[in-house]
Enzyme design. Structure first.
Site, PDB file in Angstrom:
ATOM      1  N   SER A  76       0.816  -1.115  -0.199  1.00 20.59           N
ATOM      2  CA  SER A  76       0.125  -0.017   0.153  1.00 20.59           C
ATOM      3  C   SER A  76       0.764   1.311  -0.038  1.00 20.59           C
ATOM      4  CB  SER A  76      -0.714   0.097   1.316  1.00 20.59           C
ATOM      5  OG  SER A  76      -2.094  -0.942   0.929  1.00 20.59           O
ATOM      6  N   LYS A  79       0.238   3.387  -2.871  1.00 19.25           N
ATOM      7  CA  LYS A  79      -0.954   4.138  -3.166  1.00 19.25           C
ATOM      8  C   LYS A  79      -0.611   5.858  -2.865  1.00 19.25           C
ATOM      9  CE  LYS A  79      -3.679   0.962  -1.060  1.00 19.25           C
ATOM     10  NZ  LYS A  79      -4.405   0.232   0.401  1.00 19.25           N
ATOM     11  N   TYR A 201      -4.075  -2.780  -9.779  1.00 20.28           N
ATOM     12  CA  TYR A 201      -3.912  -2.615  -8.264  1.00 20.28           C
ATOM     13  C   TYR A 201      -2.911  -3.553  -7.755  1.00 20.28           C
ATOM     14  CZ  TYR A 201      -5.142  -2.455  -3.203  1.00 20.28           C
ATOM     15  OH  TYR A 201      -4.890  -2.530  -1.838  1.00 20.28           O
ATOM     16  N   TYR A 253      -4.051   3.867   7.926  1.00 19.36           N
ATOM     17  CA  TYR A 253      -5.307   3.233   8.543  1.00 19.36           C
ATOM     18  C   TYR A 253      -5.962   3.829   9.374  1.00 19.36           C
ATOM     19  CZ  TYR A 253      -3.301   0.603   4.598  1.00 19.36           C
ATOM     20  OH  TYR A 253      -2.668   0.138   3.353  1.00 19.36           O
ATOM     21  N   VAL A 271       1.376  -3.874   4.290  1.00 21.67           N
ATOM     22  CA  VAL A 271       1.474  -4.818   4.760  1.00 21.67           C
ATOM     23  C   VAL A 271       2.478  -5.825   4.328  1.00 21.67           C
ATOM     24  CG1 VAL A 271      -0.962  -5.098   5.061  1.00 21.67           C
ATOM     25  CG2 VAL A 271      -0.055  -6.158   3.142  1.00 21.67           C
TER      26      VAL A 271
END
Length: 317
Positions: A76, A79, A201, A253, A271
């Site tokens: 992530s 992103k 993705y 998050y 992760v």
């Protein structure tokens, strides 16, 4: 209130090599804590005996310790970079399709999409990242090549590549992402076929880089939008500020508040065990440890960044 950013003289007062060595010594006593992202087979097999940390100053100097040259999939963290590409492509129109608020829920949650009619809460939770991926797909003929070129330019490493085994592993187990994508599509907030969005993705998450690569790739957010690695003005200073703000409020998050409290730096986790962070106008850094806490953030990576901000006094607060 006048905010004072550290000068070059201030920065030179820090012995970054000694600071990283001290953090490494502390972390080595705790190796084995946390657990891998076992819902992705390729990540479940990573050993918990490695830790790396690297920082890059605005003048290009690199300080590193441990397994800072060990490659891992950035997950992530990517992103941040796809958000940059999407904002470059469509500007503020992006915010009509994804919001800018902290989620308060897990990164792969479907809960809010029903209430908010397919508009994800922010671009860093999985639902928001799928919308961002859709925007990037629509903006160019070959999104994967576009992202790869961007990452190579930001990191200065032409060897940055995708780990196809990890991308395949994620696709095989990505049932919740599939559900998220179809749910968003049902509200008309994905313009490309679901399978194309998910393919992009998974490949962005499976980019393989090391701590030095990633620290360099964040230089443009430490330098008012200017990438010292390539010499390019990647985004405006204003936009760099806004992306840093998004990292502070949503980059870790539903642990973003706790992370701001203990670390005090804009950051984005993945992760795969990586966390990137930025000291605006000063430096960028990356830590890697694959054992995660219950929020999906690197457990010892968070600790290392906490110790770094306390030992240096470098924080946005």
């Amino acid at each position: 209130m006048h905010l004072r950013f550290p000068s070059a003289c201030d920065i030179d007062q820090h012995d970054f090599a000694a600071i990283l060595d001290a953090i490494h010594d502390e972390v080595r006593q705790r190796l084995g804590e946390g657990r891998q992202a076992d819902y992705i087979k390729a990540l479940a097999e990573v050993s918990l005996d490695g830790f790396g940390m690297a920082l890059v100053l605005r003048d290009g100097r690199v300080f590193e310790v441990g397994s800072a040259r060990h490659r891992f999939t950035i997950q992530s963290i990517s992103k941040v970079h796809t958000l940059t590409l999407a904002l470059d492509a469509v500007g503020d129109a992006l915010w009509e399709r994804v919001d800018r608020e902290p989620s308060g829920d897990a990164f792969n949650s479907l809960i809010q999409l029903e209430y908010e009619k397919g508009i994800p809460r922010n671009p860093f939770m999985n639902a928001g990242a799928l919308v961002v991926a859709d925007v990037v797909l629509s903006s160019c003929s070959d999104a994967r090549s576009r992202l790869l070129a961007f990452m190579r330019a930001r990191s200065g490493n032409p060897g940055v590549a995708c780990d196809e085994d990890v991308a395949r592993s994620e696709a095989e187990t990505g049932h919740r992402n599939l559900a998220l994508a179809h749910f968003i599509k049902s509200y008309g907030n994905l313009h490309n076929p679901v399978e194309d969005v998910l393919d992009f993705y998974y490949h962005q998450c499976a980019l393989s880089m090391d701590c030095v690569d990633l620290a360099r790739s964040m230089q443009y957010l430490a330098g008012n939008g200017h990438c010292s690695v390539s010499g390019e003005q990647v985004v405006s200073g204003e936009l760099a500020t806004r992306i840093n703000a998004m990292m502070m409020t949503a980059g870790t998050y539903d642990a973003a508040g706790d992370f701001a409290f203990y670390v005090g730096l804009p950051a984005k986790s993945g992760v795969g065990g990586g966390i990137v962070a930025v000291v605006p106008h000063v430096l960028s850094l990356c830590v890697w440890y694959p054992g995660l806490d219950d929020k999906g953030n690197s457990l010892l990576g968070r600790y290392a960044l906490h110790r770094f901000s306390r030992m240096t006094g470098l924080s946005v607060f």
